[in-house]
Design a protein around this motif. Structure first.
Motif, PDB file in Angstrom:
ATOM      1  N   ILE A 161      30.171  50.306  30.570  1.00 47.58           N
ATOM      2  CA  ILE A 161      30.885  51.582  30.707  1.00 47.58           C
ATOM      3  C   ILE A 161      31.638  51.577  32.036  1.00 47.58           C
ATOM      4  CG2 ILE A 161      30.660  54.107  30.760  1.00 47.58           C
ATOM      5  CD1 ILE A 161      27.990  53.750  29.222  1.00 47.58           C
ATOM      6  N   LEU A 162      32.954  51.706  31.954  1.00 47.25           N
ATOM      7  CA  LEU A 162      33.768  51.710  33.163  1.00 47.25           C
ATOM      8  C   LEU A 162      34.134  53.149  33.475  1.00 47.25           C
ATOM      9  CD1 LEU A 162      36.148  48.699  32.348  1.00 47.25           C
ATOM     10  CD2 LEU A 162      33.930  48.672  33.520  1.00 47.25           C
ATOM     11  N   MET A 163      33.638  53.640  34.606  1.00 44.52           N
ATOM     12  CA  MET A 163      33.883  55.038  34.948  1.00 44.52           C
ATOM     13  C   MET A 163      34.997  55.156  35.986  1.00 44.52           C
ATOM     14  SD  MET A 163      30.249  56.918  34.823  1.00 44.52           S
ATOM     15  CE  MET A 163      29.919  57.691  33.234  1.00 44.52           C
ATOM     16  N   GLY A 164      36.101  55.736  35.537  1.00 46.25           N
ATOM     17  CA  GLY A 164      37.206  55.993  36.450  1.00 46.25           C
ATOM     18  C   GLY A 164      38.247  54.889  36.468  1.00 46.25           C
ATOM     19  N   SER A 165      39.373  55.216  37.127  1.00 38.14           N
ATOM     20  CA  SER A 165      40.521  54.304  37.070  1.00 38.14           C
ATOM     21  C   SER A 165      40.312  53.037  37.880  1.00 38.14           C
ATOM     22  CB  SER A 165      41.779  55.035  37.534  1.00 38.14           C
ATOM     23  OG  SER A 165      41.567  55.494  38.846  1.00 38.14           O
ATOM     24  N   THR A 166      39.496  53.092  38.935  1.00 38.87           N
ATOM     25  CA  THR A 166      39.286  51.866  39.727  1.00 38.87           C
ATOM     26  C   THR A 166      38.508  50.833  38.915  1.00 38.87           C
ATOM     27  OG1 THR A 166      39.353  53.110  41.778  1.00 38.87           O
ATOM     28  CG2 THR A 166      38.303  50.962  41.882  1.00 38.87           C
ATOM     29  N   ALA A 167      37.455  51.288  38.248  1.00 40.62           N
ATOM     30  CA  ALA A 167      36.670  50.358  37.413  1.00 40.62           C
ATOM     31  C   ALA A 167      37.535  49.826  36.273  1.00 40.62           C
ATOM     32  CB  ALA A 167      35.428  51.065  36.875  1.00 40.62           C
ATOM     33  N   MET A 168      38.372  50.713  35.718  1.00 45.12           N
ATOM     34  CA  MET A 168      39.261  50.287  34.632  1.00 45.12           C
ATOM     35  C   MET A 168      40.256  49.240  35.151  1.00 45.12           C
ATOM     36  SD  MET A 168      41.964  52.549  32.479  1.00 45.12           S
ATOM     37  CE  MET A 168      43.083  52.570  33.867  1.00 45.12           C
ATOM     38  N   GLU A 169      40.856  49.549  36.307  1.00 41.17           N
ATOM     39  CA  GLU A 169      41.857  48.648  36.893  1.00 41.17           C
ATOM     40  C   GLU A 169      41.235  47.284  37.207  1.00 41.17           C
ATOM     41  OE1 GLU A 169      43.985  50.677  40.027  1.00 41.17           O
ATOM     42  OE2 GLU A 169      44.508  48.744  40.925  1.00 41.17           O
ATOM     43  N   SER A 170      40.024  47.317  37.689  1.00 45.88           N
ATOM     44  CA  SER A 170      39.356  46.080  38.078  1.00 45.88           C
ATOM     45  C   SER A 170      39.270  45.095  36.909  1.00 45.88           C
ATOM     46  CB  SER A 170      37.961  46.449  38.588  1.00 45.88           C
ATOM     47  OG  SER A 170      37.112  45.360  38.562  1.00 45.88           O
ATOM     48  N   LEU A 171      38.946  45.606  35.716  1.00 46.37           N
ATOM     49  CA  LEU A 171      38.716  44.676  34.605  1.00 46.37           C
ATOM     50  C   LEU A 171      39.804  44.686  33.532  1.00 46.37           C
ATOM     51  CD1 LEU A 171      34.869  45.173  34.307  1.00 46.37           C
ATOM     52  CD2 LEU A 171      36.050  43.212  35.266  1.00 46.37           C
ATOM     53  N   LEU A 172      40.645  45.725  33.562  1.00 49.87           N
ATOM     54  CA  LEU A 172      41.679  45.796  32.512  1.00 49.87           C
ATOM     55  C   LEU A 172      43.096  45.818  33.070  1.00 49.87           C
ATOM     56  CD1 LEU A 172      39.857  48.462  30.306  1.00 49.87           C
ATOM     57  CD2 LEU A 172      40.240  46.088  29.670  1.00 49.87           C
ATOM     58  N   GLY A 173      43.234  45.803  34.377  1.00 51.45           N
ATOM     59  CA  GLY A 173      44.570  45.806  34.982  1.00 51.45           C
ATOM     60  C   GLY A 173      45.056  47.215  35.262  1.00 51.45           C
ATOM     61  N   SER A 174      46.189  47.274  35.984  1.00 50.95           N
ATOM     62  CA  SER A 174      46.655  48.580  36.450  1.00 50.95           C
ATOM     63  C   SER A 174      47.788  49.149  35.603  1.00 50.95           C
ATOM     64  CB  SER A 174      47.114  48.469  37.909  1.00 50.95           C
ATOM     65  OG  SER A 174      48.084  47.459  37.996  1.00 50.95           O
TER      66      SER A 174
END
Ligand code: URA
Length: 234
Positions: A161-174
């Motif tokens: 579970i990726l919580m928030g945009s930083t966690a999302m950006e880290s693994l899925l890009g910006s």
């Protein structure tokens, strides 16, 4: 070569070998010729090594300004792994992720789908508190993502579970927006393994934007549904 005897089986084996008069080096330990997958029994040691590697990071603005390394909390054998952004003030003081207001909300969110906080595994993208709680820079995110990927491989969760945009950006890009990416199951590949992943809003964001809680609730229900569908024990 004469072999020293230790027990009855050794006596029989060594007598046999000695009677053949063959030069043997005899070892009762089976040799593992298969590549072993990081097993659950190896996790504490692997986690300790990872923590040590992170603590040895050099030339890092975050580390310079923080007081503690914030590594993780929860059960390392959990099938559910949660990734937040980075420690805040309270986390920096206590050395544990999600112990401030956002953490209290996270606990409630988990409880709402019948999950106790201590039965999940929780970490962050960056392990040191960013000064003034600023968002980590893209270069910091990418530097710590290397550690995060190792962390995920060690825990090997069934659901990430990726919580928030930083966690999302880290693994899925910006290039994607969290409002578009949230609530949808994705499969992400880390070190040649596929992880079932859900992006959802960060509890700190929900504390500021209470009207977004309805989306978070929808995501939580999706997560619960998947846990039940896959018969994940939690
Ligand atoms: N916010 C995060 O992303 N992580 C924490 O540990 C605390 C607040």
């Amino acid at each position: 070569m004469i072999i020293n005897n230790k027990n009855q089986n050794d006596i029989i084996s060594s007598e046999l070998i000695n009677s053949y008069d063959i030069e043997y080096v005899f070892n009762n330990k089976p040799k593992n010729r298969f590549q072993t997958k990081p097993g659950i029994e190896n996790r504490p040691l692997m986690l300790e090594r990872l923590r040590e590697n992170i603590s040895n990071i050099e030339n890092c603005e975050l580390k310079k300004n923080a007081s503690k390394l914030v590594f993780s909390d929860g059960s390392h054998s959990s099938p559910i792994m949660i990734v937040g952004e980075g420690p805040g003030q309270k986390e920096d003081q206590e050395g544990k992720p999600f112990v401030g207001d956002a953490g209290l909300l996270l606990n409630k969110m988990l409880k709402s789908i019948n999950i106790e906080r201590q039965s999940v595994y929780i970490t962050n993208v960056v392990n040191y508190r960013p000064p003034e709680n600023r968002k980590p820079e893209p270069s910091e995110i990418s530097r710590y993502t290397n550690y995060l990927k190792q962390h995920i491989s060690i825990i090997d969760p069934k659901i990430l579970i990726l919580m928030g945009s930083t966690a999302m950006e880290s693994l899925l890009g910006s290039s994607i927006k969290i409002s578009k990416a949230r609530g949808i199951w994705k499969e992400i590949i880390i070190n040649q393994k596929t992880y079932l992943t859900m992006v959802t809003f960060h509890p700190a964001y929900l504390l500021r934007q209470a009207d977004q809680k309805k989306y978070s609730w929808a995501d939580l229900k999706e997560i619960r549904k998947k846990i039940d569908e896959l018969k994940i024990q939690i």
